[in-house]
Design a protein around this motif. Structure first.
Motif, PDB file in Angstrom:
ATOM      1  N   PRO A  41     -25.242 -27.150 -28.243  1.00 35.39           N
ATOM      2  CA  PRO A  41     -25.720 -25.720 -28.234  1.00 35.39           C
ATOM      3  C   PRO A  41     -27.461 -25.604 -27.696  1.00 35.39           C
ATOM      4  O   PRO A  41     -28.040 -26.571 -27.909  1.00 35.39           O
ATOM      5  N   SER A  43     -30.526 -23.324 -28.315  1.00 33.33           N
ATOM      6  CA  SER A  43     -31.358 -22.326 -28.991  1.00 33.33           C
ATOM      7  C   SER A  43     -32.502 -21.696 -28.442  1.00 33.33           C
ATOM      8  O   SER A  43     -33.230 -22.548 -27.825  1.00 33.33           O
ATOM      9  N   ILE A  99     -26.572 -20.222 -28.012  1.00 28.85           N
ATOM     10  CA  ILE A  99     -25.321 -20.547 -26.813  1.00 28.85           C
ATOM     11  C   ILE A  99     -24.457 -21.755 -27.117  1.00 28.85           C
ATOM     12  O   ILE A  99     -25.124 -22.832 -27.465  1.00 28.85           O
ATOM     13  N   GLY A 100     -23.382 -21.549 -27.586  1.00 27.61           N
ATOM     14  CA  GLY A 100     -22.331 -22.481 -27.700  1.00 27.61           C
ATOM     15  C   GLY A 100     -21.359 -22.924 -26.891  1.00 27.61           C
ATOM     16  O   GLY A 100     -21.228 -22.449 -25.639  1.00 27.61           O
ATOM     17  N   ASP A 102     -17.576 -22.865 -24.952  1.00 28.35           N
ATOM     18  CA  ASP A 102     -16.428 -21.797 -24.856  1.00 28.35           C
ATOM     19  C   ASP A 102     -17.077 -20.414 -24.845  1.00 28.35           C
ATOM     20  O   ASP A 102     -16.099 -19.560 -25.307  1.00 28.35           O
ATOM     21  N   GLY A 103     -18.157 -20.295 -24.235  1.00 25.28           N
ATOM     22  CA  GLY A 103     -18.632 -18.817 -24.224  1.00 25.28           C
ATOM     23  C   GLY A 103     -19.146 -18.192 -25.391  1.00 25.28           C
ATOM     24  O   GLY A 103     -19.710 -17.001 -25.411  1.00 25.28           O
ATOM     25  N   TYR A 104     -19.522 -19.001 -26.441  1.00 24.78           N
ATOM     26  CA  TYR A 104     -20.021 -18.599 -27.719  1.00 24.78           C
ATOM     27  C   TYR A 104     -21.520 -18.158 -27.317  1.00 24.78           C
ATOM     28  O   TYR A 104     -21.992 -18.947 -27.114  1.00 24.78           O
ATOM     29  N   GLU A 105     -21.952 -16.953 -28.160  1.00 27.02           N
ATOM     30  CA  GLU A 105     -23.325 -16.453 -28.046  1.00 27.02           C
ATOM     31  C   GLU A 105     -23.697 -15.878 -29.439  1.00 27.02           C
ATOM     32  O   GLU A 105     -22.840 -15.043 -29.855  1.00 27.02           O
ATOM     33  N   ASP A 106     -24.635 -16.096 -29.679  1.00 25.04           N
ATOM     34  CA  ASP A 106     -25.178 -15.170 -30.955  1.00 25.04           C
ATOM     35  C   ASP A 106     -26.774 -14.682 -30.457  1.00 25.04           C
ATOM     36  O   ASP A 106     -27.611 -15.676 -30.035  1.00 25.04           O
TER      37      ASP A 106
END
Length: 119
Positions: A41, A43, A99-100, A102-106
């Motif tokens: 990820p 950050s 950002i993680g 498979d398109g993960y985002e927070d």
């Protein structure tokens, strides 16, 4: 044809209800080597700008207090090299992202980043 970075920045603004707050031309960010290589990820956080620093610090994996952990990089290089996090650089001071795979985002606001004693 519209610049894809402008489109992405407008999307960030719309999704999170922020103003676009691009770093000053010629300013730098602190970048950890693993993030420069695109390791997930990723950050990032933004303090208020100071001197020629944009306030952005970006890293991958575990954070380190080592004085050599972050290296300066001109923001323009992050954008022109299309680094995966480049469109988040339009977020104002006080914002963070993760950002993680498979398109993960927070993306969230963290008022503690605006405190000058945290710099």
């Amino acid at each position: 044809m519209q610049d894809p970075h402008v489109v992405q920045q407008a999307d960030v603004r719309r999704r999170y209800g922020t103003e676009i707050h691009m770093p000053e031309p010629g300013s730098k960010l602190g970048l950890a080597q693993a993030a420069a290589c695109g390791m997930i990820p990723i950050s990032g956080l933004r303090h208020p700008p100071s001197g020629d620093m944009s306030g952005w610090y970006v890293w991958s994996g575990d954070y380190s207090e080592d004085s050599e952990f972050f290296q300066p990089l001109h923001v323009s290089h992050a954008v022109s090299d299309e680094m995966v996090f480049a469109h988040y650089l339009a977020l104002p001071p006080g914002w963070r992202f993760l950002i993680g795979a498979d398109g993960y985002e927070d993306v969230w606001y963290d008022a503690s980043l605006l405190a000058t004693e945290s710099l």
